[in-house]
Design a protein around this motif. Structure first.
Motif, PDB file in Angstrom:
ATOM      1  N   ALA A   1     -16.880   1.999  -2.596  1.00  0.00           N
ATOM      2  CA  ALA A   1     -15.770   2.292  -1.691  1.00  0.00           C
ATOM      3  C   ALA A   1     -14.503   2.655  -2.465  1.00  0.00           C
ATOM      4  O   ALA A   1     -13.756   3.569  -2.075  1.00  0.00           O
ATOM      5  CB  ALA A   1     -15.505   1.098  -0.779  1.00  0.00           C
ATOM      6  N   ALA A   2     -14.261   1.953  -3.566  1.00  0.00           N
ATOM      7  CA  ALA A   2     -13.076   2.237  -4.378  1.00  0.00           C
ATOM      8  C   ALA A   2     -13.128   3.653  -4.947  1.00  0.00           C
ATOM      9  O   ALA A   2     -12.120   4.372  -4.943  1.00  0.00           O
ATOM     10  CB  ALA A   2     -12.966   1.215  -5.504  1.00  0.00           C
ATOM     11  N   LEU A   3     -14.294   4.059  -5.419  1.00  0.00           N
ATOM     12  CA  LEU A   3     -14.445   5.411  -5.949  1.00  0.00           C
ATOM     13  C   LEU A   3     -14.306   6.433  -4.832  1.00  0.00           C
ATOM     14  O   LEU A   3     -13.669   7.480  -4.996  1.00  0.00           O
ATOM     15  CB  LEU A   3     -15.798   5.561  -6.645  1.00  0.00           C
ATOM     16  CG  LEU A   3     -16.108   6.927  -7.266  1.00  0.00           C
ATOM     17  CD1 LEU A   3     -15.033   7.325  -8.267  1.00  0.00           C
ATOM     18  CD2 LEU A   3     -17.484   6.908  -7.934  1.00  0.00           C
ATOM     19  N   ASN A   4     -14.867   6.145  -3.664  1.00  0.00           N
ATOM     20  CA  ASN A   4     -14.773   7.026  -2.501  1.00  0.00           C
ATOM     21  C   ASN A   4     -13.313   7.209  -2.100  1.00  0.00           C
ATOM     22  O   ASN A   4     -12.876   8.329  -1.785  1.00  0.00           O
ATOM     23  CB  ASN A   4     -15.581   6.429  -1.348  1.00  0.00           C
ATOM     24  CG  ASN A   4     -15.742   7.378  -0.175  1.00  0.00           C
ATOM     25  OD1 ASN A   4     -15.272   8.510  -0.200  1.00  0.00           O
ATOM     26  ND2 ASN A   4     -16.395   6.908   0.864  1.00  0.00           N
ATOM     27  N   ALA A   5     -12.536   6.120  -2.088  1.00  0.00           N
ATOM     28  CA  ALA A   5     -11.134   6.186  -1.667  1.00  0.00           C
ATOM     29  C   ALA A   5     -10.255   6.871  -2.706  1.00  0.00           C
ATOM     30  O   ALA A   5      -9.214   7.441  -2.364  1.00  0.00           O
ATOM     31  CB  ALA A   5     -10.605   4.785  -1.386  1.00  0.00           C
ATOM     32  N   ARG A   6     -10.649   6.804  -3.953  1.00  0.00           N
ATOM     33  CA  ARG A   6      -9.820   7.389  -5.013  1.00  0.00           C
ATOM     34  C   ARG A   6      -9.657   8.893  -4.825  1.00  0.00           C
ATOM     35  O   ARG A   6      -8.589   9.445  -5.082  1.00  0.00           O
ATOM     36  CB  ARG A   6     -10.405   7.081  -6.388  1.00  0.00           C
ATOM     37  CG  ARG A   6      -9.592   7.688  -7.518  1.00  0.00           C
ATOM     38  CD  ARG A   6      -9.941   7.129  -8.868  1.00  0.00           C
ATOM     39  NE  ARG A   6      -9.189   7.809  -9.919  1.00  0.00           N
ATOM     40  CZ  ARG A   6      -7.924   7.561 -10.225  1.00  0.00           C
ATOM     41  NH1 ARG A   6      -7.272   6.637  -9.552  1.00  0.00           N
ATOM     42  NH2 ARG A   6      -7.313   8.227 -11.193  1.00  0.00           N
TER      43      ARG A   6
END
Length: 475
Positions: free
Chosen positions: A155-160
Motif C-alpha cells: 500500500a505504501a508503494l502504491n500510494a507513493r
C-alpha cells in the motif's frame, strides 16, 4: 486479430483522458514500455510455478495445447478491452464501460464490485502465499502477521506514486521472467546432452479424448492469463492510451503465451506427466531433473518476487476501481480523494488494503478465489456486450476497433468457462452478488437522505431570503 482505428465524434467531456479532454486528477506517468511490462507482470503471475503439475494431470505431456487454447480465449476478451479502453481512457475500467452501455447504475455497481472482490481477495491470497513456504525459506515468522505487514508495504508503494509502482513492476517482472527463462534454458541443456524425452509433448492420458482433455486443461490454464483486465483501471494514467494501449495489451499477452508454451514443452521433456502432477513445485522438479546445479533458494526468491509483483499490480487495480466508482457516484465520494502532490487515490488505497488484510484472517482462500474468477467471467461478458452496445456512441479521437465477431466469440468463451464451475463456487459467487446488492441498497438510501437534507437546507435558505425580500415590498 487485426483491427482498425477510426475517428468518431462526440462531446469532449464524454472521453476524459483523451487528447484534448480535461486533465485527470491522476498523474499520467505510464509510457508504452511501462504499460507492456505492467500487463506482462500481471499475467505472468506466481501461478505458473504450480500450474504445470495441475495441467499434467489433465492433458498428460501435451501441456502446450491447453496453454495455446487459453491464450486464444483470452485474446477474444482482450480485444474488447482494447477498444473500450482506447475509446474511454478513464479509471474504473469495466464498471465505467457498463455504466455507459447499460445506463443502469446497479449493473455498473455490480460489475465494479466484482472487480473489487476479485482484487482484494487475490491480494489477500498472494499475501498469504508470500508469507508461507517461500518466505519461511529465509525468515521463519508467523504467516498472518507477515501477510498483513506485506500488504501495508504494498500500500505504501502504491500510494507513493504510479510511476514508482510501475518502475518497481519493471524490476520484478524482469526477475519473474528470468525464472521461467532458466527453466527453458536448463531443459535445453538437458536435451543437448542427450537427456529428456521429446515424444512426451504429444502424449495424452490413456482413454481420454484429446479434445476434451484440451478443453478441460484450457479452463485451468485460462486463469493464468487473467490479469490483463487490470490494466484498464490505469488507463487514465497512461500517456497517449489510444496509440499505446492495444500494442502493450496484445504484445504482453502474446509474450506471456509464448513463455507459457515454452515452459510447458520444457516441463514435458524433462519429466513425465505423473512426476509433474505429483510435485507441489513442478518447476523446481524440472530444474532439478536437468542436472544443472541451481540452488533451490534461488527459485524461492524468484517466486517471492513474482508473488509480490502480483500483489502490487492487483492492489493498484483495486484502488483504481474504487476511485473510478467513487468518481461516478457509485461509492462514497470520499474514496475519490487523492494526495495533492503524489496524485494517487490514497483513501481508496487505505480502504482496499484494510479489506485485504481482513481477508488474510480467513487463511484458506482457494474456494473464494474460484468464486472470484467466476465473477470475473461475468465482468468479461459485460465488457464484450458493452463493446457492441457502445458502437453507437461516437468520440472525437481515434481509437482501436475490434472486428465485430470477436466480442461475440468472447461472450461465448466466457459462457463455456462458466459451465465448468462447481456448485459450491456458484454458491460463493451468489454470496458476493448478494453482498454487493446490499451495499448498493445502503449507498442509495444514504444518497437519497443526503440529497433530501441538502434540498431541505436550500429550501429553508430560499424561504428566509424570500421573507427578507418581501419585507421591504410590503412597506
Amino acid at each position: 486479430m487485426s483491427a482498425d482505428t477510426r475517428g468518431e465524434a462526440t462531446p469532449r467531456s464524454e472521453a476524459p483522458g483523451a487528447p484534448g479532454a480535461p486533465d485527470s486528477k491522476l498523474k499520467k506517468g505510464i509510457t508504452g514500455p511501462l504499460l507492456f511490462l505492467f500487463i506482462l507482470g500481471d499475467v505472468l503471475g506466481a501461478g505458473i510455478y504450480a500450474l504445470m503439475g495441475v495441467l499434467a494431470g489433465q492433458v498428460g505431456g501435451a501441456l502446450w495445447a491447453p496453454l495455446a487454447a487459453a491464450l486464444l480465449l483470452a485474446l477474444l476478451t482482450a480485444g474488447s478491452y482494447a477498444e473500450l479502453v482506447t475509446k474511454y481512457p478513464k479509471a474504473g475500467g469495466a464498471a465505467i464501460f457498463a455504466e455507459r452501455a447499460f445506463k443502469t447504475p446497479v449493473i455498473s455497481f455490480l460489475v465494479g464490485f466484482s472487480m473489487l472482490a476479485a482484487g482484494v481477495t487475490s491480494a489477500a491470497g498472494l499475501a498469504l502465499a508470500f508469507a508461507g513456504e517461500y518466505l519461511q525459506t529465509f525468515l521463519p515468522v508467523p504467516s498472518i502477521p507477515a501477510a498483513m505487514v506485506f500488504l501495508v508495504l504494498v500500500a505504501a508503494l502504491n500510494a507513493r506514486g504510479i510511476s514508482e509502482s510501475v518502475m518497481s513492476n519493471v524490476v520484478m517482472t524482469v526477475v519473474e521472467v528470468s525464472g521461467l527463462v532458466i527453466v527453458v534454458v536448463v531443459v535445453g541443456l538437458l536435451l543437448g546432452g542427450g537427456g529428456g524425452d521429446v515424444s512426451r509433448i504429444g502424449q495424452f492420458p490413456e482413454g481420454v479424448s484429446p479434445a476434451l482433455a484440451i478443453l478441460g486443461g484450457a479452463i485451468v490454464a485460462y486463469y493464468s492469463f487473467v490479469g490483463f483486465e487490470t490494466s484498464a483501471n490505469v488507463a487514465e494514467e497512461v500517456k497517449d492510451p489510444s496509440r499505446v494501449y492495444p500494442r502493450a495489451l496484445f504484445g504482453a499477452l502474446l509474450t506471456a503465451g509464448v513463455v507459457y508454451i515454452l515452459v510447458g514443452i520444457a516441463s514435458s521433456i524433462a519429466l513425465s506427466a505423473d512426476e509433474l502432477s505429483d510435485s507441489s513445485g513442478p518447476l523446481l522438479a524440472v530444474v532439478a531433473a536437468s542436472g544443472v546445479p541451481i540452488p533451490h533458494w534461488l527459485f524461492s526468491a524468484i517466486a517471492l518476487v513474482a508473488v509480490a509483483n502480483g500483489a502490487l499490480l492487483t492492489m493498484i487495480m483495486s484502488s483504481r476501481v474504487t476511485y473510478g466508482m467513487a468518481e461516478q457516484g457509485l461509492l462514497p465520494s470520499v474514496l475519490g480523494r487523492v494526495l495533492p502532490r503524489r496524485r494517487t487515490p490514497w483513501v481508496a488505497i487505505v480502504a482496499t488494503t484494510a479489506v485485504a488484510m481482513l481477508l488474510t484472517l480467513i487463511g484458506d482462500l482457494e474456494t473464494l478465489a474460484s468464486a472470484v474468477v467466476l465473477l470475473l467471467l461475468f465482468v468479461f461478458i459485460s465488457t464484450n456486450v458493452a463493446v457492441l452496445v457502445l458502437r453507437r456512441d461516437k468520440v472525437d479521437h481515434k481509437h482501436f476497433r475490434i472486428w465485430t465477431p470477436i466480442p461475440i466469440l468472447g461472450v461465448a468463451s466466457c459462457i463455456l468457462l462458466l459451465t465448468q464451475q462447481e456448485p459450491l463456487v456458484w454458491a460463493y459467487g451468489g454470496g458476493f452478488v448478494a453482498l454487493g446488492l446490499l451495499l448498493y441498497g445502503i449507498s442509495r438510501v444514504a444518497g437519497r437522505g443526503q440529497r433530501a437534507s441538502e434540498s431541505s437546507g436550500s429550501s429553508d435558505a430560499s424561504d428566509a431570503s424570500g421573507s427578507s425580500d418581501r419585507g421591504p415590498s410590503v412597506r
